[in-house]
Write an enzyme that holds these catalytic residues in place. Structure first.
Site, PDB file in Angstrom:
ATOM      1  N   LYS A 131      13.485  13.076  -2.966  1.00  0.00           N
ATOM      2  CA  LYS A 131      14.068  13.776  -4.113  1.00  0.00           C
ATOM      3  C   LYS A 131      13.378  15.117  -4.326  1.00  0.00           C
ATOM      4  O   LYS A 131      14.034  16.154  -4.450  1.00  0.00           O
ATOM      5  CB  LYS A 131      13.945  12.893  -5.363  1.00  0.00           C
ATOM      6  CG  LYS A 131      14.755  13.402  -6.511  1.00  0.00           C
ATOM      7  CD  LYS A 131      14.699  12.450  -7.701  1.00  0.00           C
ATOM      8  CE  LYS A 131      15.522  11.205  -7.454  1.00  0.00           C
ATOM      9  NZ  LYS A 131      15.316  10.164  -8.446  1.00  0.00           N
ATOM     10  N   ARG A 143      10.825  11.258 -12.936  1.00  0.00           N
ATOM     11  CA  ARG A 143      11.591  10.432 -11.995  1.00  0.00           C
ATOM     12  C   ARG A 143      10.785  10.138 -10.745  1.00  0.00           C
ATOM     13  O   ARG A 143      10.097  11.007 -10.230  1.00  0.00           O
ATOM     14  CB  ARG A 143      12.841  11.175 -11.514  1.00  0.00           C
ATOM     15  CG  ARG A 143      13.880  11.407 -12.551  1.00  0.00           C
ATOM     16  CD  ARG A 143      14.863  12.438 -12.015  1.00  0.00           C
ATOM     17  NE  ARG A 143      15.798  12.816 -13.049  1.00  0.00           N
ATOM     18  CZ  ARG A 143      17.024  12.323 -13.156  1.00  0.00           C
ATOM     19  NH1 ARG A 143      17.477  11.471 -12.286  1.00  0.00           N
ATOM     20  NH2 ARG A 143      17.801  12.706 -14.140  1.00  0.00           N
ATOM     21  N   GLY A 177      17.461   2.738  -7.366  1.00  0.00           N
ATOM     22  CA  GLY A 177      17.263   1.906  -8.552  1.00  0.00           C
ATOM     23  C   GLY A 177      16.043   1.006  -8.504  1.00  0.00           C
ATOM     24  O   GLY A 177      15.822   0.203  -9.402  1.00  0.00           O
ATOM     25  N   MET A 194      12.782   1.899  -8.404  1.00  0.00           N
ATOM     26  CA  MET A 194      11.623   2.366  -9.159  1.00  0.00           C
ATOM     27  C   MET A 194      12.067   3.035 -10.455  1.00  0.00           C
ATOM     28  O   MET A 194      13.240   3.042 -10.769  1.00  0.00           O
ATOM     29  CB  MET A 194      10.788   3.279  -8.290  1.00  0.00           C
ATOM     30  CG  MET A 194      10.060   2.500  -7.202  1.00  0.00           C
ATOM     31  SD  MET A 194       9.084   3.554  -6.166  1.00  0.00           S
ATOM     32  CE  MET A 194      10.303   4.592  -5.466  1.00  0.00           C
ATOM     33  N   ARG A 233      20.748  14.536  -1.341  1.00  0.00           N
ATOM     34  CA  ARG A 233      20.094  14.015  -0.137  1.00  0.00           C
ATOM     35  C   ARG A 233      21.184  13.759   0.882  1.00  0.00           C
ATOM     36  O   ARG A 233      22.364  13.675   0.526  1.00  0.00           O
ATOM     37  CB  ARG A 233      19.322  12.734  -0.439  1.00  0.00           C
ATOM     38  CG  ARG A 233      20.234  11.631  -0.816  1.00  0.00           C
ATOM     39  CD  ARG A 233      19.540  10.392  -1.291  1.00  0.00           C
ATOM     40  NE  ARG A 233      20.551   9.629  -1.999  1.00  0.00           N
ATOM     41  CZ  ARG A 233      20.313   8.665  -2.848  1.00  0.00           C
ATOM     42  NH1 ARG A 233      19.082   8.327  -3.133  1.00  0.00           N
ATOM     43  NH2 ARG A 233      21.284   8.019  -3.410  1.00  0.00           N
ATOM     44  N   HIS A 243      25.392   0.146  -8.404  1.00  0.00           N
ATOM     45  CA  HIS A 243      24.211  -0.434  -7.769  1.00  0.00           C
ATOM     46  C   HIS A 243      24.601  -1.355  -6.615  1.00  0.00           C
ATOM     47  O   HIS A 243      24.079  -1.263  -5.501  1.00  0.00           O
ATOM     48  CB  HIS A 243      23.418  -1.206  -8.834  1.00  0.00           C
ATOM     49  CG  HIS A 243      22.231  -1.919  -8.282  1.00  0.00           C
ATOM     50  ND1 HIS A 243      22.280  -3.236  -7.884  1.00  0.00           N
ATOM     51  CD2 HIS A 243      20.982  -1.499  -8.022  1.00  0.00           C
ATOM     52  CE1 HIS A 243      21.104  -3.591  -7.438  1.00  0.00           C
ATOM     53  NE2 HIS A 243      20.288  -2.551  -7.513  1.00  0.00           N
ATOM     54  N   SER A 275       6.724  -6.432  34.306  1.00  0.00           N
ATOM     55  CA  SER A 275       7.648  -6.510  33.170  1.00  0.00           C
ATOM     56  C   SER A 275       6.831  -6.993  31.981  1.00  0.00           C
ATOM     57  O   SER A 275       6.195  -8.054  32.043  1.00  0.00           O
ATOM     58  CB  SER A 275       8.782  -7.481  33.488  1.00  0.00           C
ATOM     59  OG  SER A 275       9.638  -7.565  32.370  1.00  0.00           O
ATOM     60  N   CYS A 289      10.626  -7.152  28.838  1.00  0.00           N
ATOM     61  CA  CYS A 289      11.642  -8.197  28.673  1.00  0.00           C
ATOM     62  C   CYS A 289      11.381  -9.073  27.454  1.00  0.00           C
ATOM     63  O   CYS A 289      12.073 -10.050  27.227  1.00  0.00           O
ATOM     64  CB  CYS A 289      11.783  -9.026  29.937  1.00  0.00           C
ATOM     65  SG  CYS A 289      10.290  -9.920  30.381  1.00  0.00           S
ATOM     66  N   TYR A 314      12.890   0.625  32.487  1.00  0.00           N
ATOM     67  CA  TYR A 314      14.030  -0.027  31.851  1.00  0.00           C
ATOM     68  C   TYR A 314      13.571  -0.935  30.719  1.00  0.00           C
ATOM     69  O   TYR A 314      12.394  -1.301  30.636  1.00  0.00           O
ATOM     70  CB  TYR A 314      14.841  -0.848  32.875  1.00  0.00           C
ATOM     71  CG  TYR A 314      14.094  -2.030  33.441  1.00  0.00           C
ATOM     72  CD1 TYR A 314      14.128  -3.276  32.799  1.00  0.00           C
ATOM     73  CD2 TYR A 314      13.352  -1.920  34.614  1.00  0.00           C
ATOM     74  CE1 TYR A 314      13.429  -4.357  33.303  1.00  0.00           C
ATOM     75  CE2 TYR A 314      12.658  -2.997  35.120  1.00  0.00           C
ATOM     76  CZ  TYR A 314      12.693  -4.212  34.469  1.00  0.00           C
ATOM     77  OH  TYR A 314      11.996  -5.278  34.953  1.00  0.00           O
TER      78      TYR A 314
HETATM   79  C1  PEP Z   1       7.579 -12.819  26.654  1.00  0.00           C
HETATM   80  O1  PEP Z   1       6.577 -13.499  26.496  1.00  0.00           O
HETATM   81  O2  PEP Z   1       7.739 -11.733  26.110  1.00  0.00           O
HETATM   82  C2  PEP Z   1       8.685 -13.313  27.480  1.00  0.00           C
HETATM   83  C3  PEP Z   1       9.734 -12.560  27.728  1.00  0.00           C
HETATM   84  O3  PEP Z   1       8.611 -14.579  27.907  1.00  0.00           O
HETATM   85  P1  PEP Z   1       8.939 -15.867  27.004  1.00  0.00           P
HETATM   86  O4  PEP Z   1       9.511 -15.376  25.731  1.00  0.00           O
HETATM   87  O5  PEP Z   1       9.874 -16.678  27.798  1.00  0.00           O
HETATM   88  O6  PEP Z   1       7.580 -16.465  26.870  1.00  0.00           O
END
Ligand code: PEP
Ligand code: MG
Length: 878
Positions: free
Chosen positions: A22, A91, A100, A102, A333, A449, A762, A830, A850
Site C-alpha cells: 500500500k 492503515r 481485511g 489486519m 495495486r 470479503h 537425481s 525426482c 530436468y
Molecule cells: C525421494 O526421496 O525424494 C524420492 C523420490 O524417493 P521416495 O519418495 O520414493 O523415497
C-alpha cells in the site's frame, strides 16, 4: 540511525519490502501526480523491531513527529486542533496484500472539542461530524482497545431499528457517541483517549500487533506468506466520503478480475466511508451509475484508471473516495484475479502492445494453471437450479451446506465436503473458508470479503445470491421457490456462472485438461493457455519428466508434455498378488529357494517394463531399483501375531513368516534396510531387476532405459552394484545409463567421489529433506509443523517447497562437485519438489537438466521452468 518513516513523496513502487504494497503504491501514485491525500509510511522494519523487542525503535516517535509536522503544514491544520482539526487514517499494509486481515483506524484526531471544529469545517454539518466521531470510537474500540465489536454493532442496530445508518440525525449520532464512550469505559475501565497524538500512537501499535492476530497468521499460512515480514503503517490525511450525497467511496478494477474482460468494473457507495463497502453494511451500486451522480468525478476516475493500467501494464484495483465532488485516490495495486483472468489478461496485454509474450509468461503462475485444471460441472447433467448469485471465484464445488465456520471445520475434520453458506463473511470466517470446498453468500459484491479472499485462495465462491434468505441461527436458507436447504443438505455451486444447485451435480474435467490431453484449443481461455505454454516451452532450459510407474500414468504424462520418466518406482510391482513371491523370497532358507523366488518375479517385472517402454515411445525411462524395506511387503506384525496365537488353522508358513517379520522389524525403517542396502544384502535381488529391465529394453525398439540406485551414501555401495549391473547389461546386449539418487546428505557431501561411478544424479529431495532436517517425512507435518509455521521457523513446509538454505545447499555442493569430476553428469530432481513452483525455479538456478514430477504437475513444471528462464533475476513466484 535507520530511517523508519518515508513521506509519500519519498517512496516508489519498488520499495514494497520496506513500505508494504500500500505504502509503495501510494508513493508511486503521488509521484505520478495523481490526487492522493498527503501522508507518510512507517516501515515494516519498524514493525519487525517492535514485534521482536516489544517496543518501537529508538527515534521513531521523533521521526513520526517530524513527518506529522510537515503534514500539518501541508494541510494548514493541526492534528485534532479544536477549532479546525486535521484528522488522519492509520492503515496497515504489508508487502503482500492480506485483505481485511489486519487493522485500520479512521478519523483519528476527533474528541469532544474537535468534533465541533470538524462540523464547522464541514460548513456546519453536525451530522457528518458526529458520524465520524462514532466511527472512530467504534473502530478504535474494536481494534485498538480489543473490545468485542458486537457491543458497538448492537448499540447501532438498536438505535437504527429498521432505518439505514444514513437516516440517523446529528442528535441521534451524538447520543450514540455517548453510548459508545460508555461501552469503552465499561469494558476497559478507562475513558476513551481524547489526546489525538495518543490515539495515533496507540493505533500504530495496534496495526503492528495485528500482524500476529490469529486470522492474519492463518491467512499467511494459507497463502504461503512468510511470517517474519511485518507490516508497514500508512498515516494519511483523512478525506471524507460521508459528507453527504455529493460524497462517497468505492472500489474498482481496471478490468473484470473474474473473467479478465476489459472495461470499468466496481462498486460505489454514496455517503459512506471505505470500510462500509467491504463490510457490506449497505448494498453498493455498480460503478457505472456514478456517471449519472457525478459525471465530473466519474470521467476523472476513468482517466486515472487508464493511466494506472498503462503505467503498471497490468490490471489494477483501486480504492477511492469522493469528498464533495473532489476525487481522491486511497489505494492501488496490481489486482488479484482469478486464474482464468490471469491467462486472458496476460495475452490481451500482449495484443494491446503493452507487454511482450515473454512478460506474459511471467504474469501467470503454475498455481493458477493448476487451478484451471480443476474439474467443472457436467453441462449435460440434470440440475435443479435454485438461485443465481455473482460468479466471484470460479470452479465447481459440491458439499453439505453449513452455516458457520466452526461447523465447516468440524465436518471437514470428519472427512465431509462442505459448502460454507453465510449472509456475508468477515475475517473471522477464514478458518471455515479454508476448510470448505466452496463459499456461498447472499450479500456483497465481487469486491466483498468473501469474493476477494476466495479468489486469492483459488476457492470456488458464489456471492451476493440475494434471492436466498440465509438464516444462520437456524442453520438453513430459503430459495425463491420455497426450497429450504438445512445444514447437511448437499448443494452444488458454480463459481464460473454464479449458479446454485440443489443436490450433487456431477463434475467433468476442465477444458484446460482436455487441451493438455490433446484437444484443439477452443475457447479464449484455452487459446491463451496454449499461447503461453508454447512460449514457456520454447523459453525453458529445464527438461520436464514424469514420476510414473504404470503405463497409464506414463501415457498421460507424455500427453501432458513429459519428455521422459524421471522416476519409475518399482515397488508397486511387488504388491498385490506378487506379495506371495516376496514372502517366498524372504522365507527362502537356501540359495536355490531364493533364486526360485527371484526367477518367478523376473518375467513379471519384465512385462511391466515392456509396457512402460512402449508407452514412452523412445523417451528415456529412469527405473529405480527397489527402495522400501522388505517388511513393507509382508503382513502386519500385530495381525500376524494375533493369528498365530489364536487362529485354529494357523500354518507352518504363518509361523515362519512371523519369525521373519520379527527378524526384519526395525525401530527406524526409514533409516534401516532399504535402498541400495537391500541390493547388497539380498543376493540376486538387484540383478533380477536389472536383467528384467535389459530384456524388456531389448524387446522394445528404441527403448532408453536408465538404471537408478536409491539411497546411496558412499561410492563403495554404488560401485559394487554398478559392476554387477554393467555385466548383466553387457550380457543381454543393452546399453543403459547407470546413476544414483542423491537423497542422503553424505552422498551430497561426497558427490565428487560418487560421480566417478554414476552417469547421472537425481535428487531425491523427499528423503534428502527428511535426513537434512532430521524430520520424519511420515509424521511431522501433521504433528508439529503448525507450531513451526506459527513461530516462523519456516514459512512453508520444507517437504512442499525446497529449503534453499539447507537442502538447497547440499544440492549445490553435489552439483558443483559432481560436475567437476564428470562434466557431462546429467542432473535431475525426482522428489515432490520437482512439481513445486518455487522449487522449479531453484532447480533452474542451480543448473539441473530436468525436473521430474507427478503427471498432473507436468504442465505446472513446464510453465514454471519457462518463467524461471524468462525471469532469471526474479525468484518470487507468487
Ligand atoms: C525421494 O526421496 O525424494 C524420492 C523420490 O524417493 P521416495 O519418495 O520414493 O523415497
Ligand atoms: Mg527416497
Amino acid at each position: 540511525m535507520a530511517k523508519h518513516v518515508y513521506d509519500f513523496t519519498e517512496g516508489n513502487r519498488n520499495l514494497k519490502d520496506l513500505l508494504g504494497g500500500k505504502g509503495a503504491n501510494l508513493a508511486e501514485m503521488t509521484n505520478l501526480g495523481l490526487p492522493v491525500p498527503p501522508g507518510f509510511t512507517i516501515t515494516s522494519e519498524a514493525c519487525r523491531h517492535y514485534l521482536a523487542a516489544g517496543a518501537v525503535p529508538d527515534g521513531l516517535d521523533q521521526e513520526v513527529a517530524g513527518h506529522l509536522d510537515a503534514l500539518e503544514k501541508k494541510m494548514g491544520r493541526k492534528l485534532g486542533q479544536a477549532d479546525d482539526p486535521l484528522l488522519v487514517s492509520v492503515r496497515s499494509g504489508a508487502k503482500f496484500s492480506m485483505p481485511g486481515m489486519m487493522e485500520t483506524v479512521l478519523n483519528i484526531g476527533l474528541n469532544d472539542e474537535s468534533v465541533h471544529g470538524l462540523a464547522k469545517q464541514a460548513g456546519g454539518n453536525e451530522r457528518f461530524a458526529w458520524d465520524s466521531y462514532r466511527r472512530l470510537i467504534q473502530m478504535f474500540g474494536k481494534t485498538v482497545l480489543d473490545i468485542d465489536g458486537d457491543l458497538f454493532e448492537r448499540a447501532l442496530d438498536e438505535l437504527k431499528g429498521r432505518r439505514q445508518d444514513t437516516d440517523l440525525d446529528a442528535g441521534e449520532l451524538q447520543g450514540l457517541v455517548k453510548t459508545y464512550k460508555g461501552i469503552v469505559r465499561e469494558q476497559t475501565g478507562k475513558d476513551f483517549p481524547a489526546d489525538p497524538l495518543e490515539q495515533m500512537r496507540l493505533a500504530v501499535m495496534a496495526v503492528f500487533d495485528s500482524w500476529n492476530a490469529p486470522r492474519a497468521i492463518l491467512y499467511r499460512r494459507q497463502e504461503r506468506i512468510p511470517a517474519d515480514l511485518g507490516t508497514a503503517v500508512n498515516i494519511m490525511a483523512m478525506v471524507f466520503g460521508n459528507y453527504g450525497d455529493d460524497s462517497g467511496t468505492g472500489v474498482a478494477f481496471t478490468r473484470d478480475p473474474g473473467s479478465g474482460r476489459q472495461g470499468i468494473y466496481g462498486d460505489y457507495l454514496q455517503n459512506a466511508q471505505g470500510e462500509d463497502v467491504v463490510a457490506g453494511i449497505r448494498n453498493t451500486i455498480p460503478l457505472e451509475e456514478l456517471e449519472r451522480i457525478d459525471k465530473h468525478s466519474y470521467d476523472e476516475l476513468l482517466g486515472i484508471m487508464q493511466t494506472l493500467e498503462t503505467h503498471y501494464k497490468d490490471l489494477c484495483d483501486i480504492e477511492f473516495t469522493i469528498e464533495r465532488g473532489k476525487l481522491w485516490m486511497l489505494q492501488t495495486r496490481v489486482g488479484k484475479r482469478t486464474a482464468g483472468a490471469a491467462f486472458r489478461i496476460a495475452t490481451q496485454l500482449v495484443d494491446q502492445g503493452l507487454i511482450t509474450l515473454d512478460d506474459a509468461v511471467t504474469r501467470v503462475t503454475g498455481d493458477q494453471l493448476a487451478q484451471l485444471m480443476f474439474p467443472r460441472f457436467d453441462a449435460g447433467a440434470e440440475k435443479k437450479k435454485i438461485a443465481k448469485g455473482m460468479n466471484a471465484s470460479p470452479g465447481a464445488a459440491v458439499g453439505k451446506a453449513v452455516f458457520s465456520s466452526e461447523r465447516a471445520v468440524e465436518l471437514t475434520e470428519q472427512g465431509e465436503d462442505v459448502i460454507l453458506v453465510r449472509r456475508e463473511t468477515n475475517p473471522d470466517d477464514l478458518s471455515g473458508m479454508i476448510a470448505a470446498k466452496g463459499i456461498l453468500t447472499s450479500r456483497g459484491g465481487k469486491t466483498s470479503h468473501a469474493a476477494v479472499v476466495a479468489r486469492g485462495m483459488g476457492k470456488t465462491c458464489v456471492c451476493g445470491a440475494e434471492e436466498l434468505e440465509v438464516n444462520t441461527r437456524d442453520g438453513s436458507f430459503t430459495a425463491p421457490d420455497g426450497v429450504v436447504v438445512s445444514e447437511g443438505d448437499v448443494i452444488s455451486i458454480d463459481g464460473t456462472t454464479g449458479e446454485v444447485f440443489l443436490g450433487e451435480v456431477p463434475v467433468v474435467p476442465s477444458a484446460v485438461v482436455e487441451y493438455f490431453e490433446g484437444a484443439e484449443p477452443g475457447d479464449e481461455l484455452v487459446k491463451a493457455v496454449d499461447r503461453i505454454m508454447r512460449h514457456a516451452d520454447a523459453a525453458r532450459r529445464l527438461g520436464v519428466r514424469a514420476n510414473a510407474d504404470t503405463p497409464d500414468d506414463a501415457a498421460r504424462a507424455r500427453r501432458f508434455g513429459a519428455q521422459g520418466i524421471g522416476l519409475c518406482r518399482t515397488e508397486h510391482m511387488f504388491l498385490g498378488e506378487r506379495r506371495q513371491l516376496v514372502e517366498d523370497l524372504v522365507l527362502a532358507s537356501t540359495d536355490e529357494e531364493r533364486q526360485a523366488a527371484l526367477d518367478a518375479l523376473e518375467p513379471l517385472q519384465k512385462a511391466d517394463f515392456v509396457r512402460i517402454f512402449q508407452s514412452m515411445e523412445g523417451d528415456p525411462v529412469t527405473i529405480r531399483l527397489i527402495d522400501p524395506p522388505l517388511h513393507e511387503f509382508l503382513p502386519d506384525i500385530v495381525d500376524l501375531s494375533v493369528k498365530v496365537a489364536t487362529s485354529p488353522d494357523v500354518t507352518e508358513k504363518d509361523r515362519k513368516l512371523l519369525a521373519a517379520v520379527k527378524r526384519l522389524h526395525e525401530q527406524n525403517p526409514m533409516l534401516g534396510l532399504r535402498g541400495v542396502r537391500l541390493g547388497l544384502v539380498i543376493p540376486g535381488l538387484f540383478a533380477m531387476q536389472v536383467r528384467a529391465i535389459a530384456q524388456a529394453a531389448k524387446e522394445v525398439p528404441g527403448a532408453r532405459p536408465e538404471i537408478m540406485i536409491p539411497l546411496v551414501a558412499a561410492v563403495q555401495e554404488l560401485e559394487s552394484v554398478r559392476e554387477e549391473a554393467a555385466k548383466i547389461l553387457a550380457e543381454v546386449g543393452v546399453e543403459a545409463l547407470i546413476g544414483t539418487m542423491i537423497e542422503v546428505p553424505r552422498a551430497a557431501l561426497t558427490a565428487g567421489q560418487i560421480a566417478e561411478a554414476a552417469e547421472f544424479f537425481s535428487f531425491g529431495t523427499n528423503d534428502l529433506t527428511q535426513m537434512a532436517w532430521g524430520f520424519s517425512r511420515d509424521d511431522v507435518e501433521s504433528s508439529f509443523f503448525h507450531r513451526y509455521l506459527d513461530l516462523g521457523i519456516f514459512g512453508v513446509s520444507p517437504f512442499e517447497t525446497l529449503d534453499r538454505e539447507g537442502v538447497g545447499r547440499l544440492i549445490k555442493i553435489a552439483v558443483e562437485e559432481g560436475r567437476a569430476v564428470r562434466p557431462d553428469l546429467r542432473l535431475g530432481i525426482c522428489g515432490e519438489h520437482g512439481g513445486d513452483p518455487d522449487s522449479v525455479h531453484f532447480c533452474h538456478e542451480v543448473g539441473l537438466d530436468y525436473v521430474s514430477c507427478s503427471p498432473f504437475r507436468i504442465p505446472v513444471a513446464r510453465l514454471e521452468a519457462g518463467r524461471a528462464a524468462l525471469s532469471d533475476t526474479d525468484s518470487d513466484t507468487r
